[in-house]
Design an enzyme around this catalytic site. Structure first.
Site, PDB file in Angstrom:
ATOM      1  N   HIS A 144      58.546  17.981  53.391  1.00 37.47           N
ATOM      2  CA  HIS A 144      58.350  18.871  52.232  1.00 37.47           C
ATOM      3  C   HIS A 144      59.523  18.745  51.266  1.00 37.47           C
ATOM      4  CE1 HIS A 144      55.485  21.544  54.813  1.00 37.47           C
ATOM      5  NE2 HIS A 144      54.955  20.403  54.452  1.00 37.47           N
ATOM      6  N   TYR A 148      59.574  17.701  47.169  1.00 40.28           N
ATOM      7  CA  TYR A 148      60.261  18.349  46.050  1.00 40.28           C
ATOM      8  C   TYR A 148      61.092  17.311  45.296  1.00 40.28           C
ATOM      9  CZ  TYR A 148      58.994  22.385  48.918  1.00 40.28           C
ATOM     10  OH  TYR A 148      58.298  23.293  49.680  1.00 40.28           O
ATOM     11  N   GLU A 242      52.205  24.800  55.810  1.00 42.54           N
ATOM     12  CA  GLU A 242      52.897  26.064  56.091  1.00 42.54           C
ATOM     13  C   GLU A 242      51.986  27.019  56.872  1.00 42.54           C
ATOM     14  OE1 GLU A 242      55.850  25.961  55.951  1.00 42.54           O
ATOM     15  OE2 GLU A 242      56.344  24.575  54.348  1.00 42.54           O
TER      16      GLU A 242
END
Ligand SMILES: [Fe+2]
Ligand SMILES: [Fe+2]
Length: 368
Positions: A144, A148, A242
């Site tokens: 993750h 970003y 998530e």
């Protein structure tokens, strides 16, 4: 394979005894030849594992299904097309750009601390099937962060990138937020008592279950207005990951509540503080400046999330008023893709489907 009630009872008593004799959380040895991996003797904590990943006859079968689902969710950020977002970025209002960058900065922090903290929690887990899920979680949190980086390096102009990564250095509200989150984890690392372990576990659940979602909503909101569709595609995938982590903690915390000494008041207090911090941060970075989001909708959504996360671990809602029983953002569900049997389309403005999902045994994930 599930064990009988009698065996459960015996294990529970044994657990309790071990807990009361354990001043600090035991960390698993690398290899423990005198361990006992028989199904009936497996425990999530305080078990006597050899530390071999013996997965043929597991006690916690939910962990095997969850691990399989997590693996089937495999995706690669760079395979998702975010070129339209490069142009869209310049069409955002100043407030939208401020929120876009601030949220990216905050989410980078969240996934960074998860990558760092989960190994601490995992090192005391004595059921290999549960440890397996945590190993996959650590890998996903790391990836993750790579997403970003991909978004920041592709979309944000080069002279602004460092400011996004280092926003916490200049923004007091973000710095406070980061310090609050890290402090709960650090407390266990500095003093690894069972009490602090339980708090760290609960803090993980709050991060996974509460802290990401106002950020996700922001990106779905932009996408609903035909802005930044590539970013929303990436956040759909992160959102799905998530929610698999939320499921892991929804299994672990009720088990932990049977074993670790804790107070229900402390759990509610942690939830209330988490909601207050989440609203404060979201009001600071999004506030009333973005079409479709207000401080009132942020409060409603955050309290709604807290309620459903509490219910999922067997506790009553903290906010019983009717308005906190539903999400103010249900109209954005079609962008989140969390109810489509974990099957996600890339760029929803395009007809083509890009998916790494091979199959799905689980119907939907959760409400956004
Ligand atoms: Fe993550
Ligand atoms: Fe996570």
């Amino acid at each position: 394979m599930e064990v009988s009630t009698e065996q459960n009872k015996t294990s529970f008593i044994k657990n309790k005894q071990m807990f009361s004799q354990t001043p600090l959380m035991p960390v698993n040895p690398i290899f423990n030849p005198s361990g006992d991996d028989r199904t009936e003797n497996r425990l999530i904590w305080f078990g006597n594992t050899t530390n071999l990943m013996q997965l043929n006859d597991v006690r916690y079968s939910w962990a095997i299904s969850l691990y399989q689902q997590m693996r089937e969710n495999f995706w690669i950020p760079q395979k998702l097309d975010i070129t339209q977002d490069v142009n869209d970025y310049w069409n955002l209002t100043i407030e939208e750009r401020y929120a876009y960058e601030g949220i990216l900065s905050y989410l980078t922090f969240l996934d960074s601390v998860q990558t760092c903290n989960i190994p601490h929690i995992k090192s005391s887990v004595t059921a290999p099937e549960v440890s397996l899920c945590m190993a996959e979680q650590i890998s996903q949190e790391g990836m993750h962060n790579q997403s970003y980086q991909y978004i920041i390096e592709t979309i944000i102009p080069s002279d602004r990138r460092s400011a996004v990564y280092e926003f916490w250095r200049t923004d007091k509200v973000l710095a406070d937020r980061c310090e609050f989150i890290a402090k709960l984890y650090q407390k266990y690392v500095d003093n690894p008592t069972p009490e602090n372990y339980f708090v760290s576990l609960l803090a993980d659940y709050l991060l996974e279950g509460l802290y990401f979602y106002n950020g996700f909503i922001y990106f779905y909101n932009l996408a609903s207005r035909m802005l930044m569709p590539g970013s929303a595609d990436i956040f759909k995938m992160i959102n799905r990951d998530e929610l698999s982590h939320v499921r892991l903690y929804q299994q672990l915390i009720p088990e932990a509540m049977k074993i670790f000494s804790h107070s229900i008041d402390l759990i509610y207090e942690m939830f209330a503080t988490a909601v207050a911090y989440e609203c404060r941060w979201t009001n600071h970075i999004v506030g009333n400046n973005i079409l479709g989001i207000t401080e009132a909708s942020t409060e409603q959504y955050t309290k709604y999330l807290a309620n459903i996360r509490l219910r999922a671990i067997g506790l009553k809602p903290l906010y019983p008023e009717k308005k906190y029983s539903k999400s103010p953002y249900s109209h954005l569900e079609r962008f989140s893709d969390t109810k489509k049997e974990a099957h996600t389309k890339a760029n929803f403005f395009e007809a083509s489907v890009t998916s790494y999902v091979m199959s799905s045994g689980v119907s939907g994930w959760d409400e956004i």
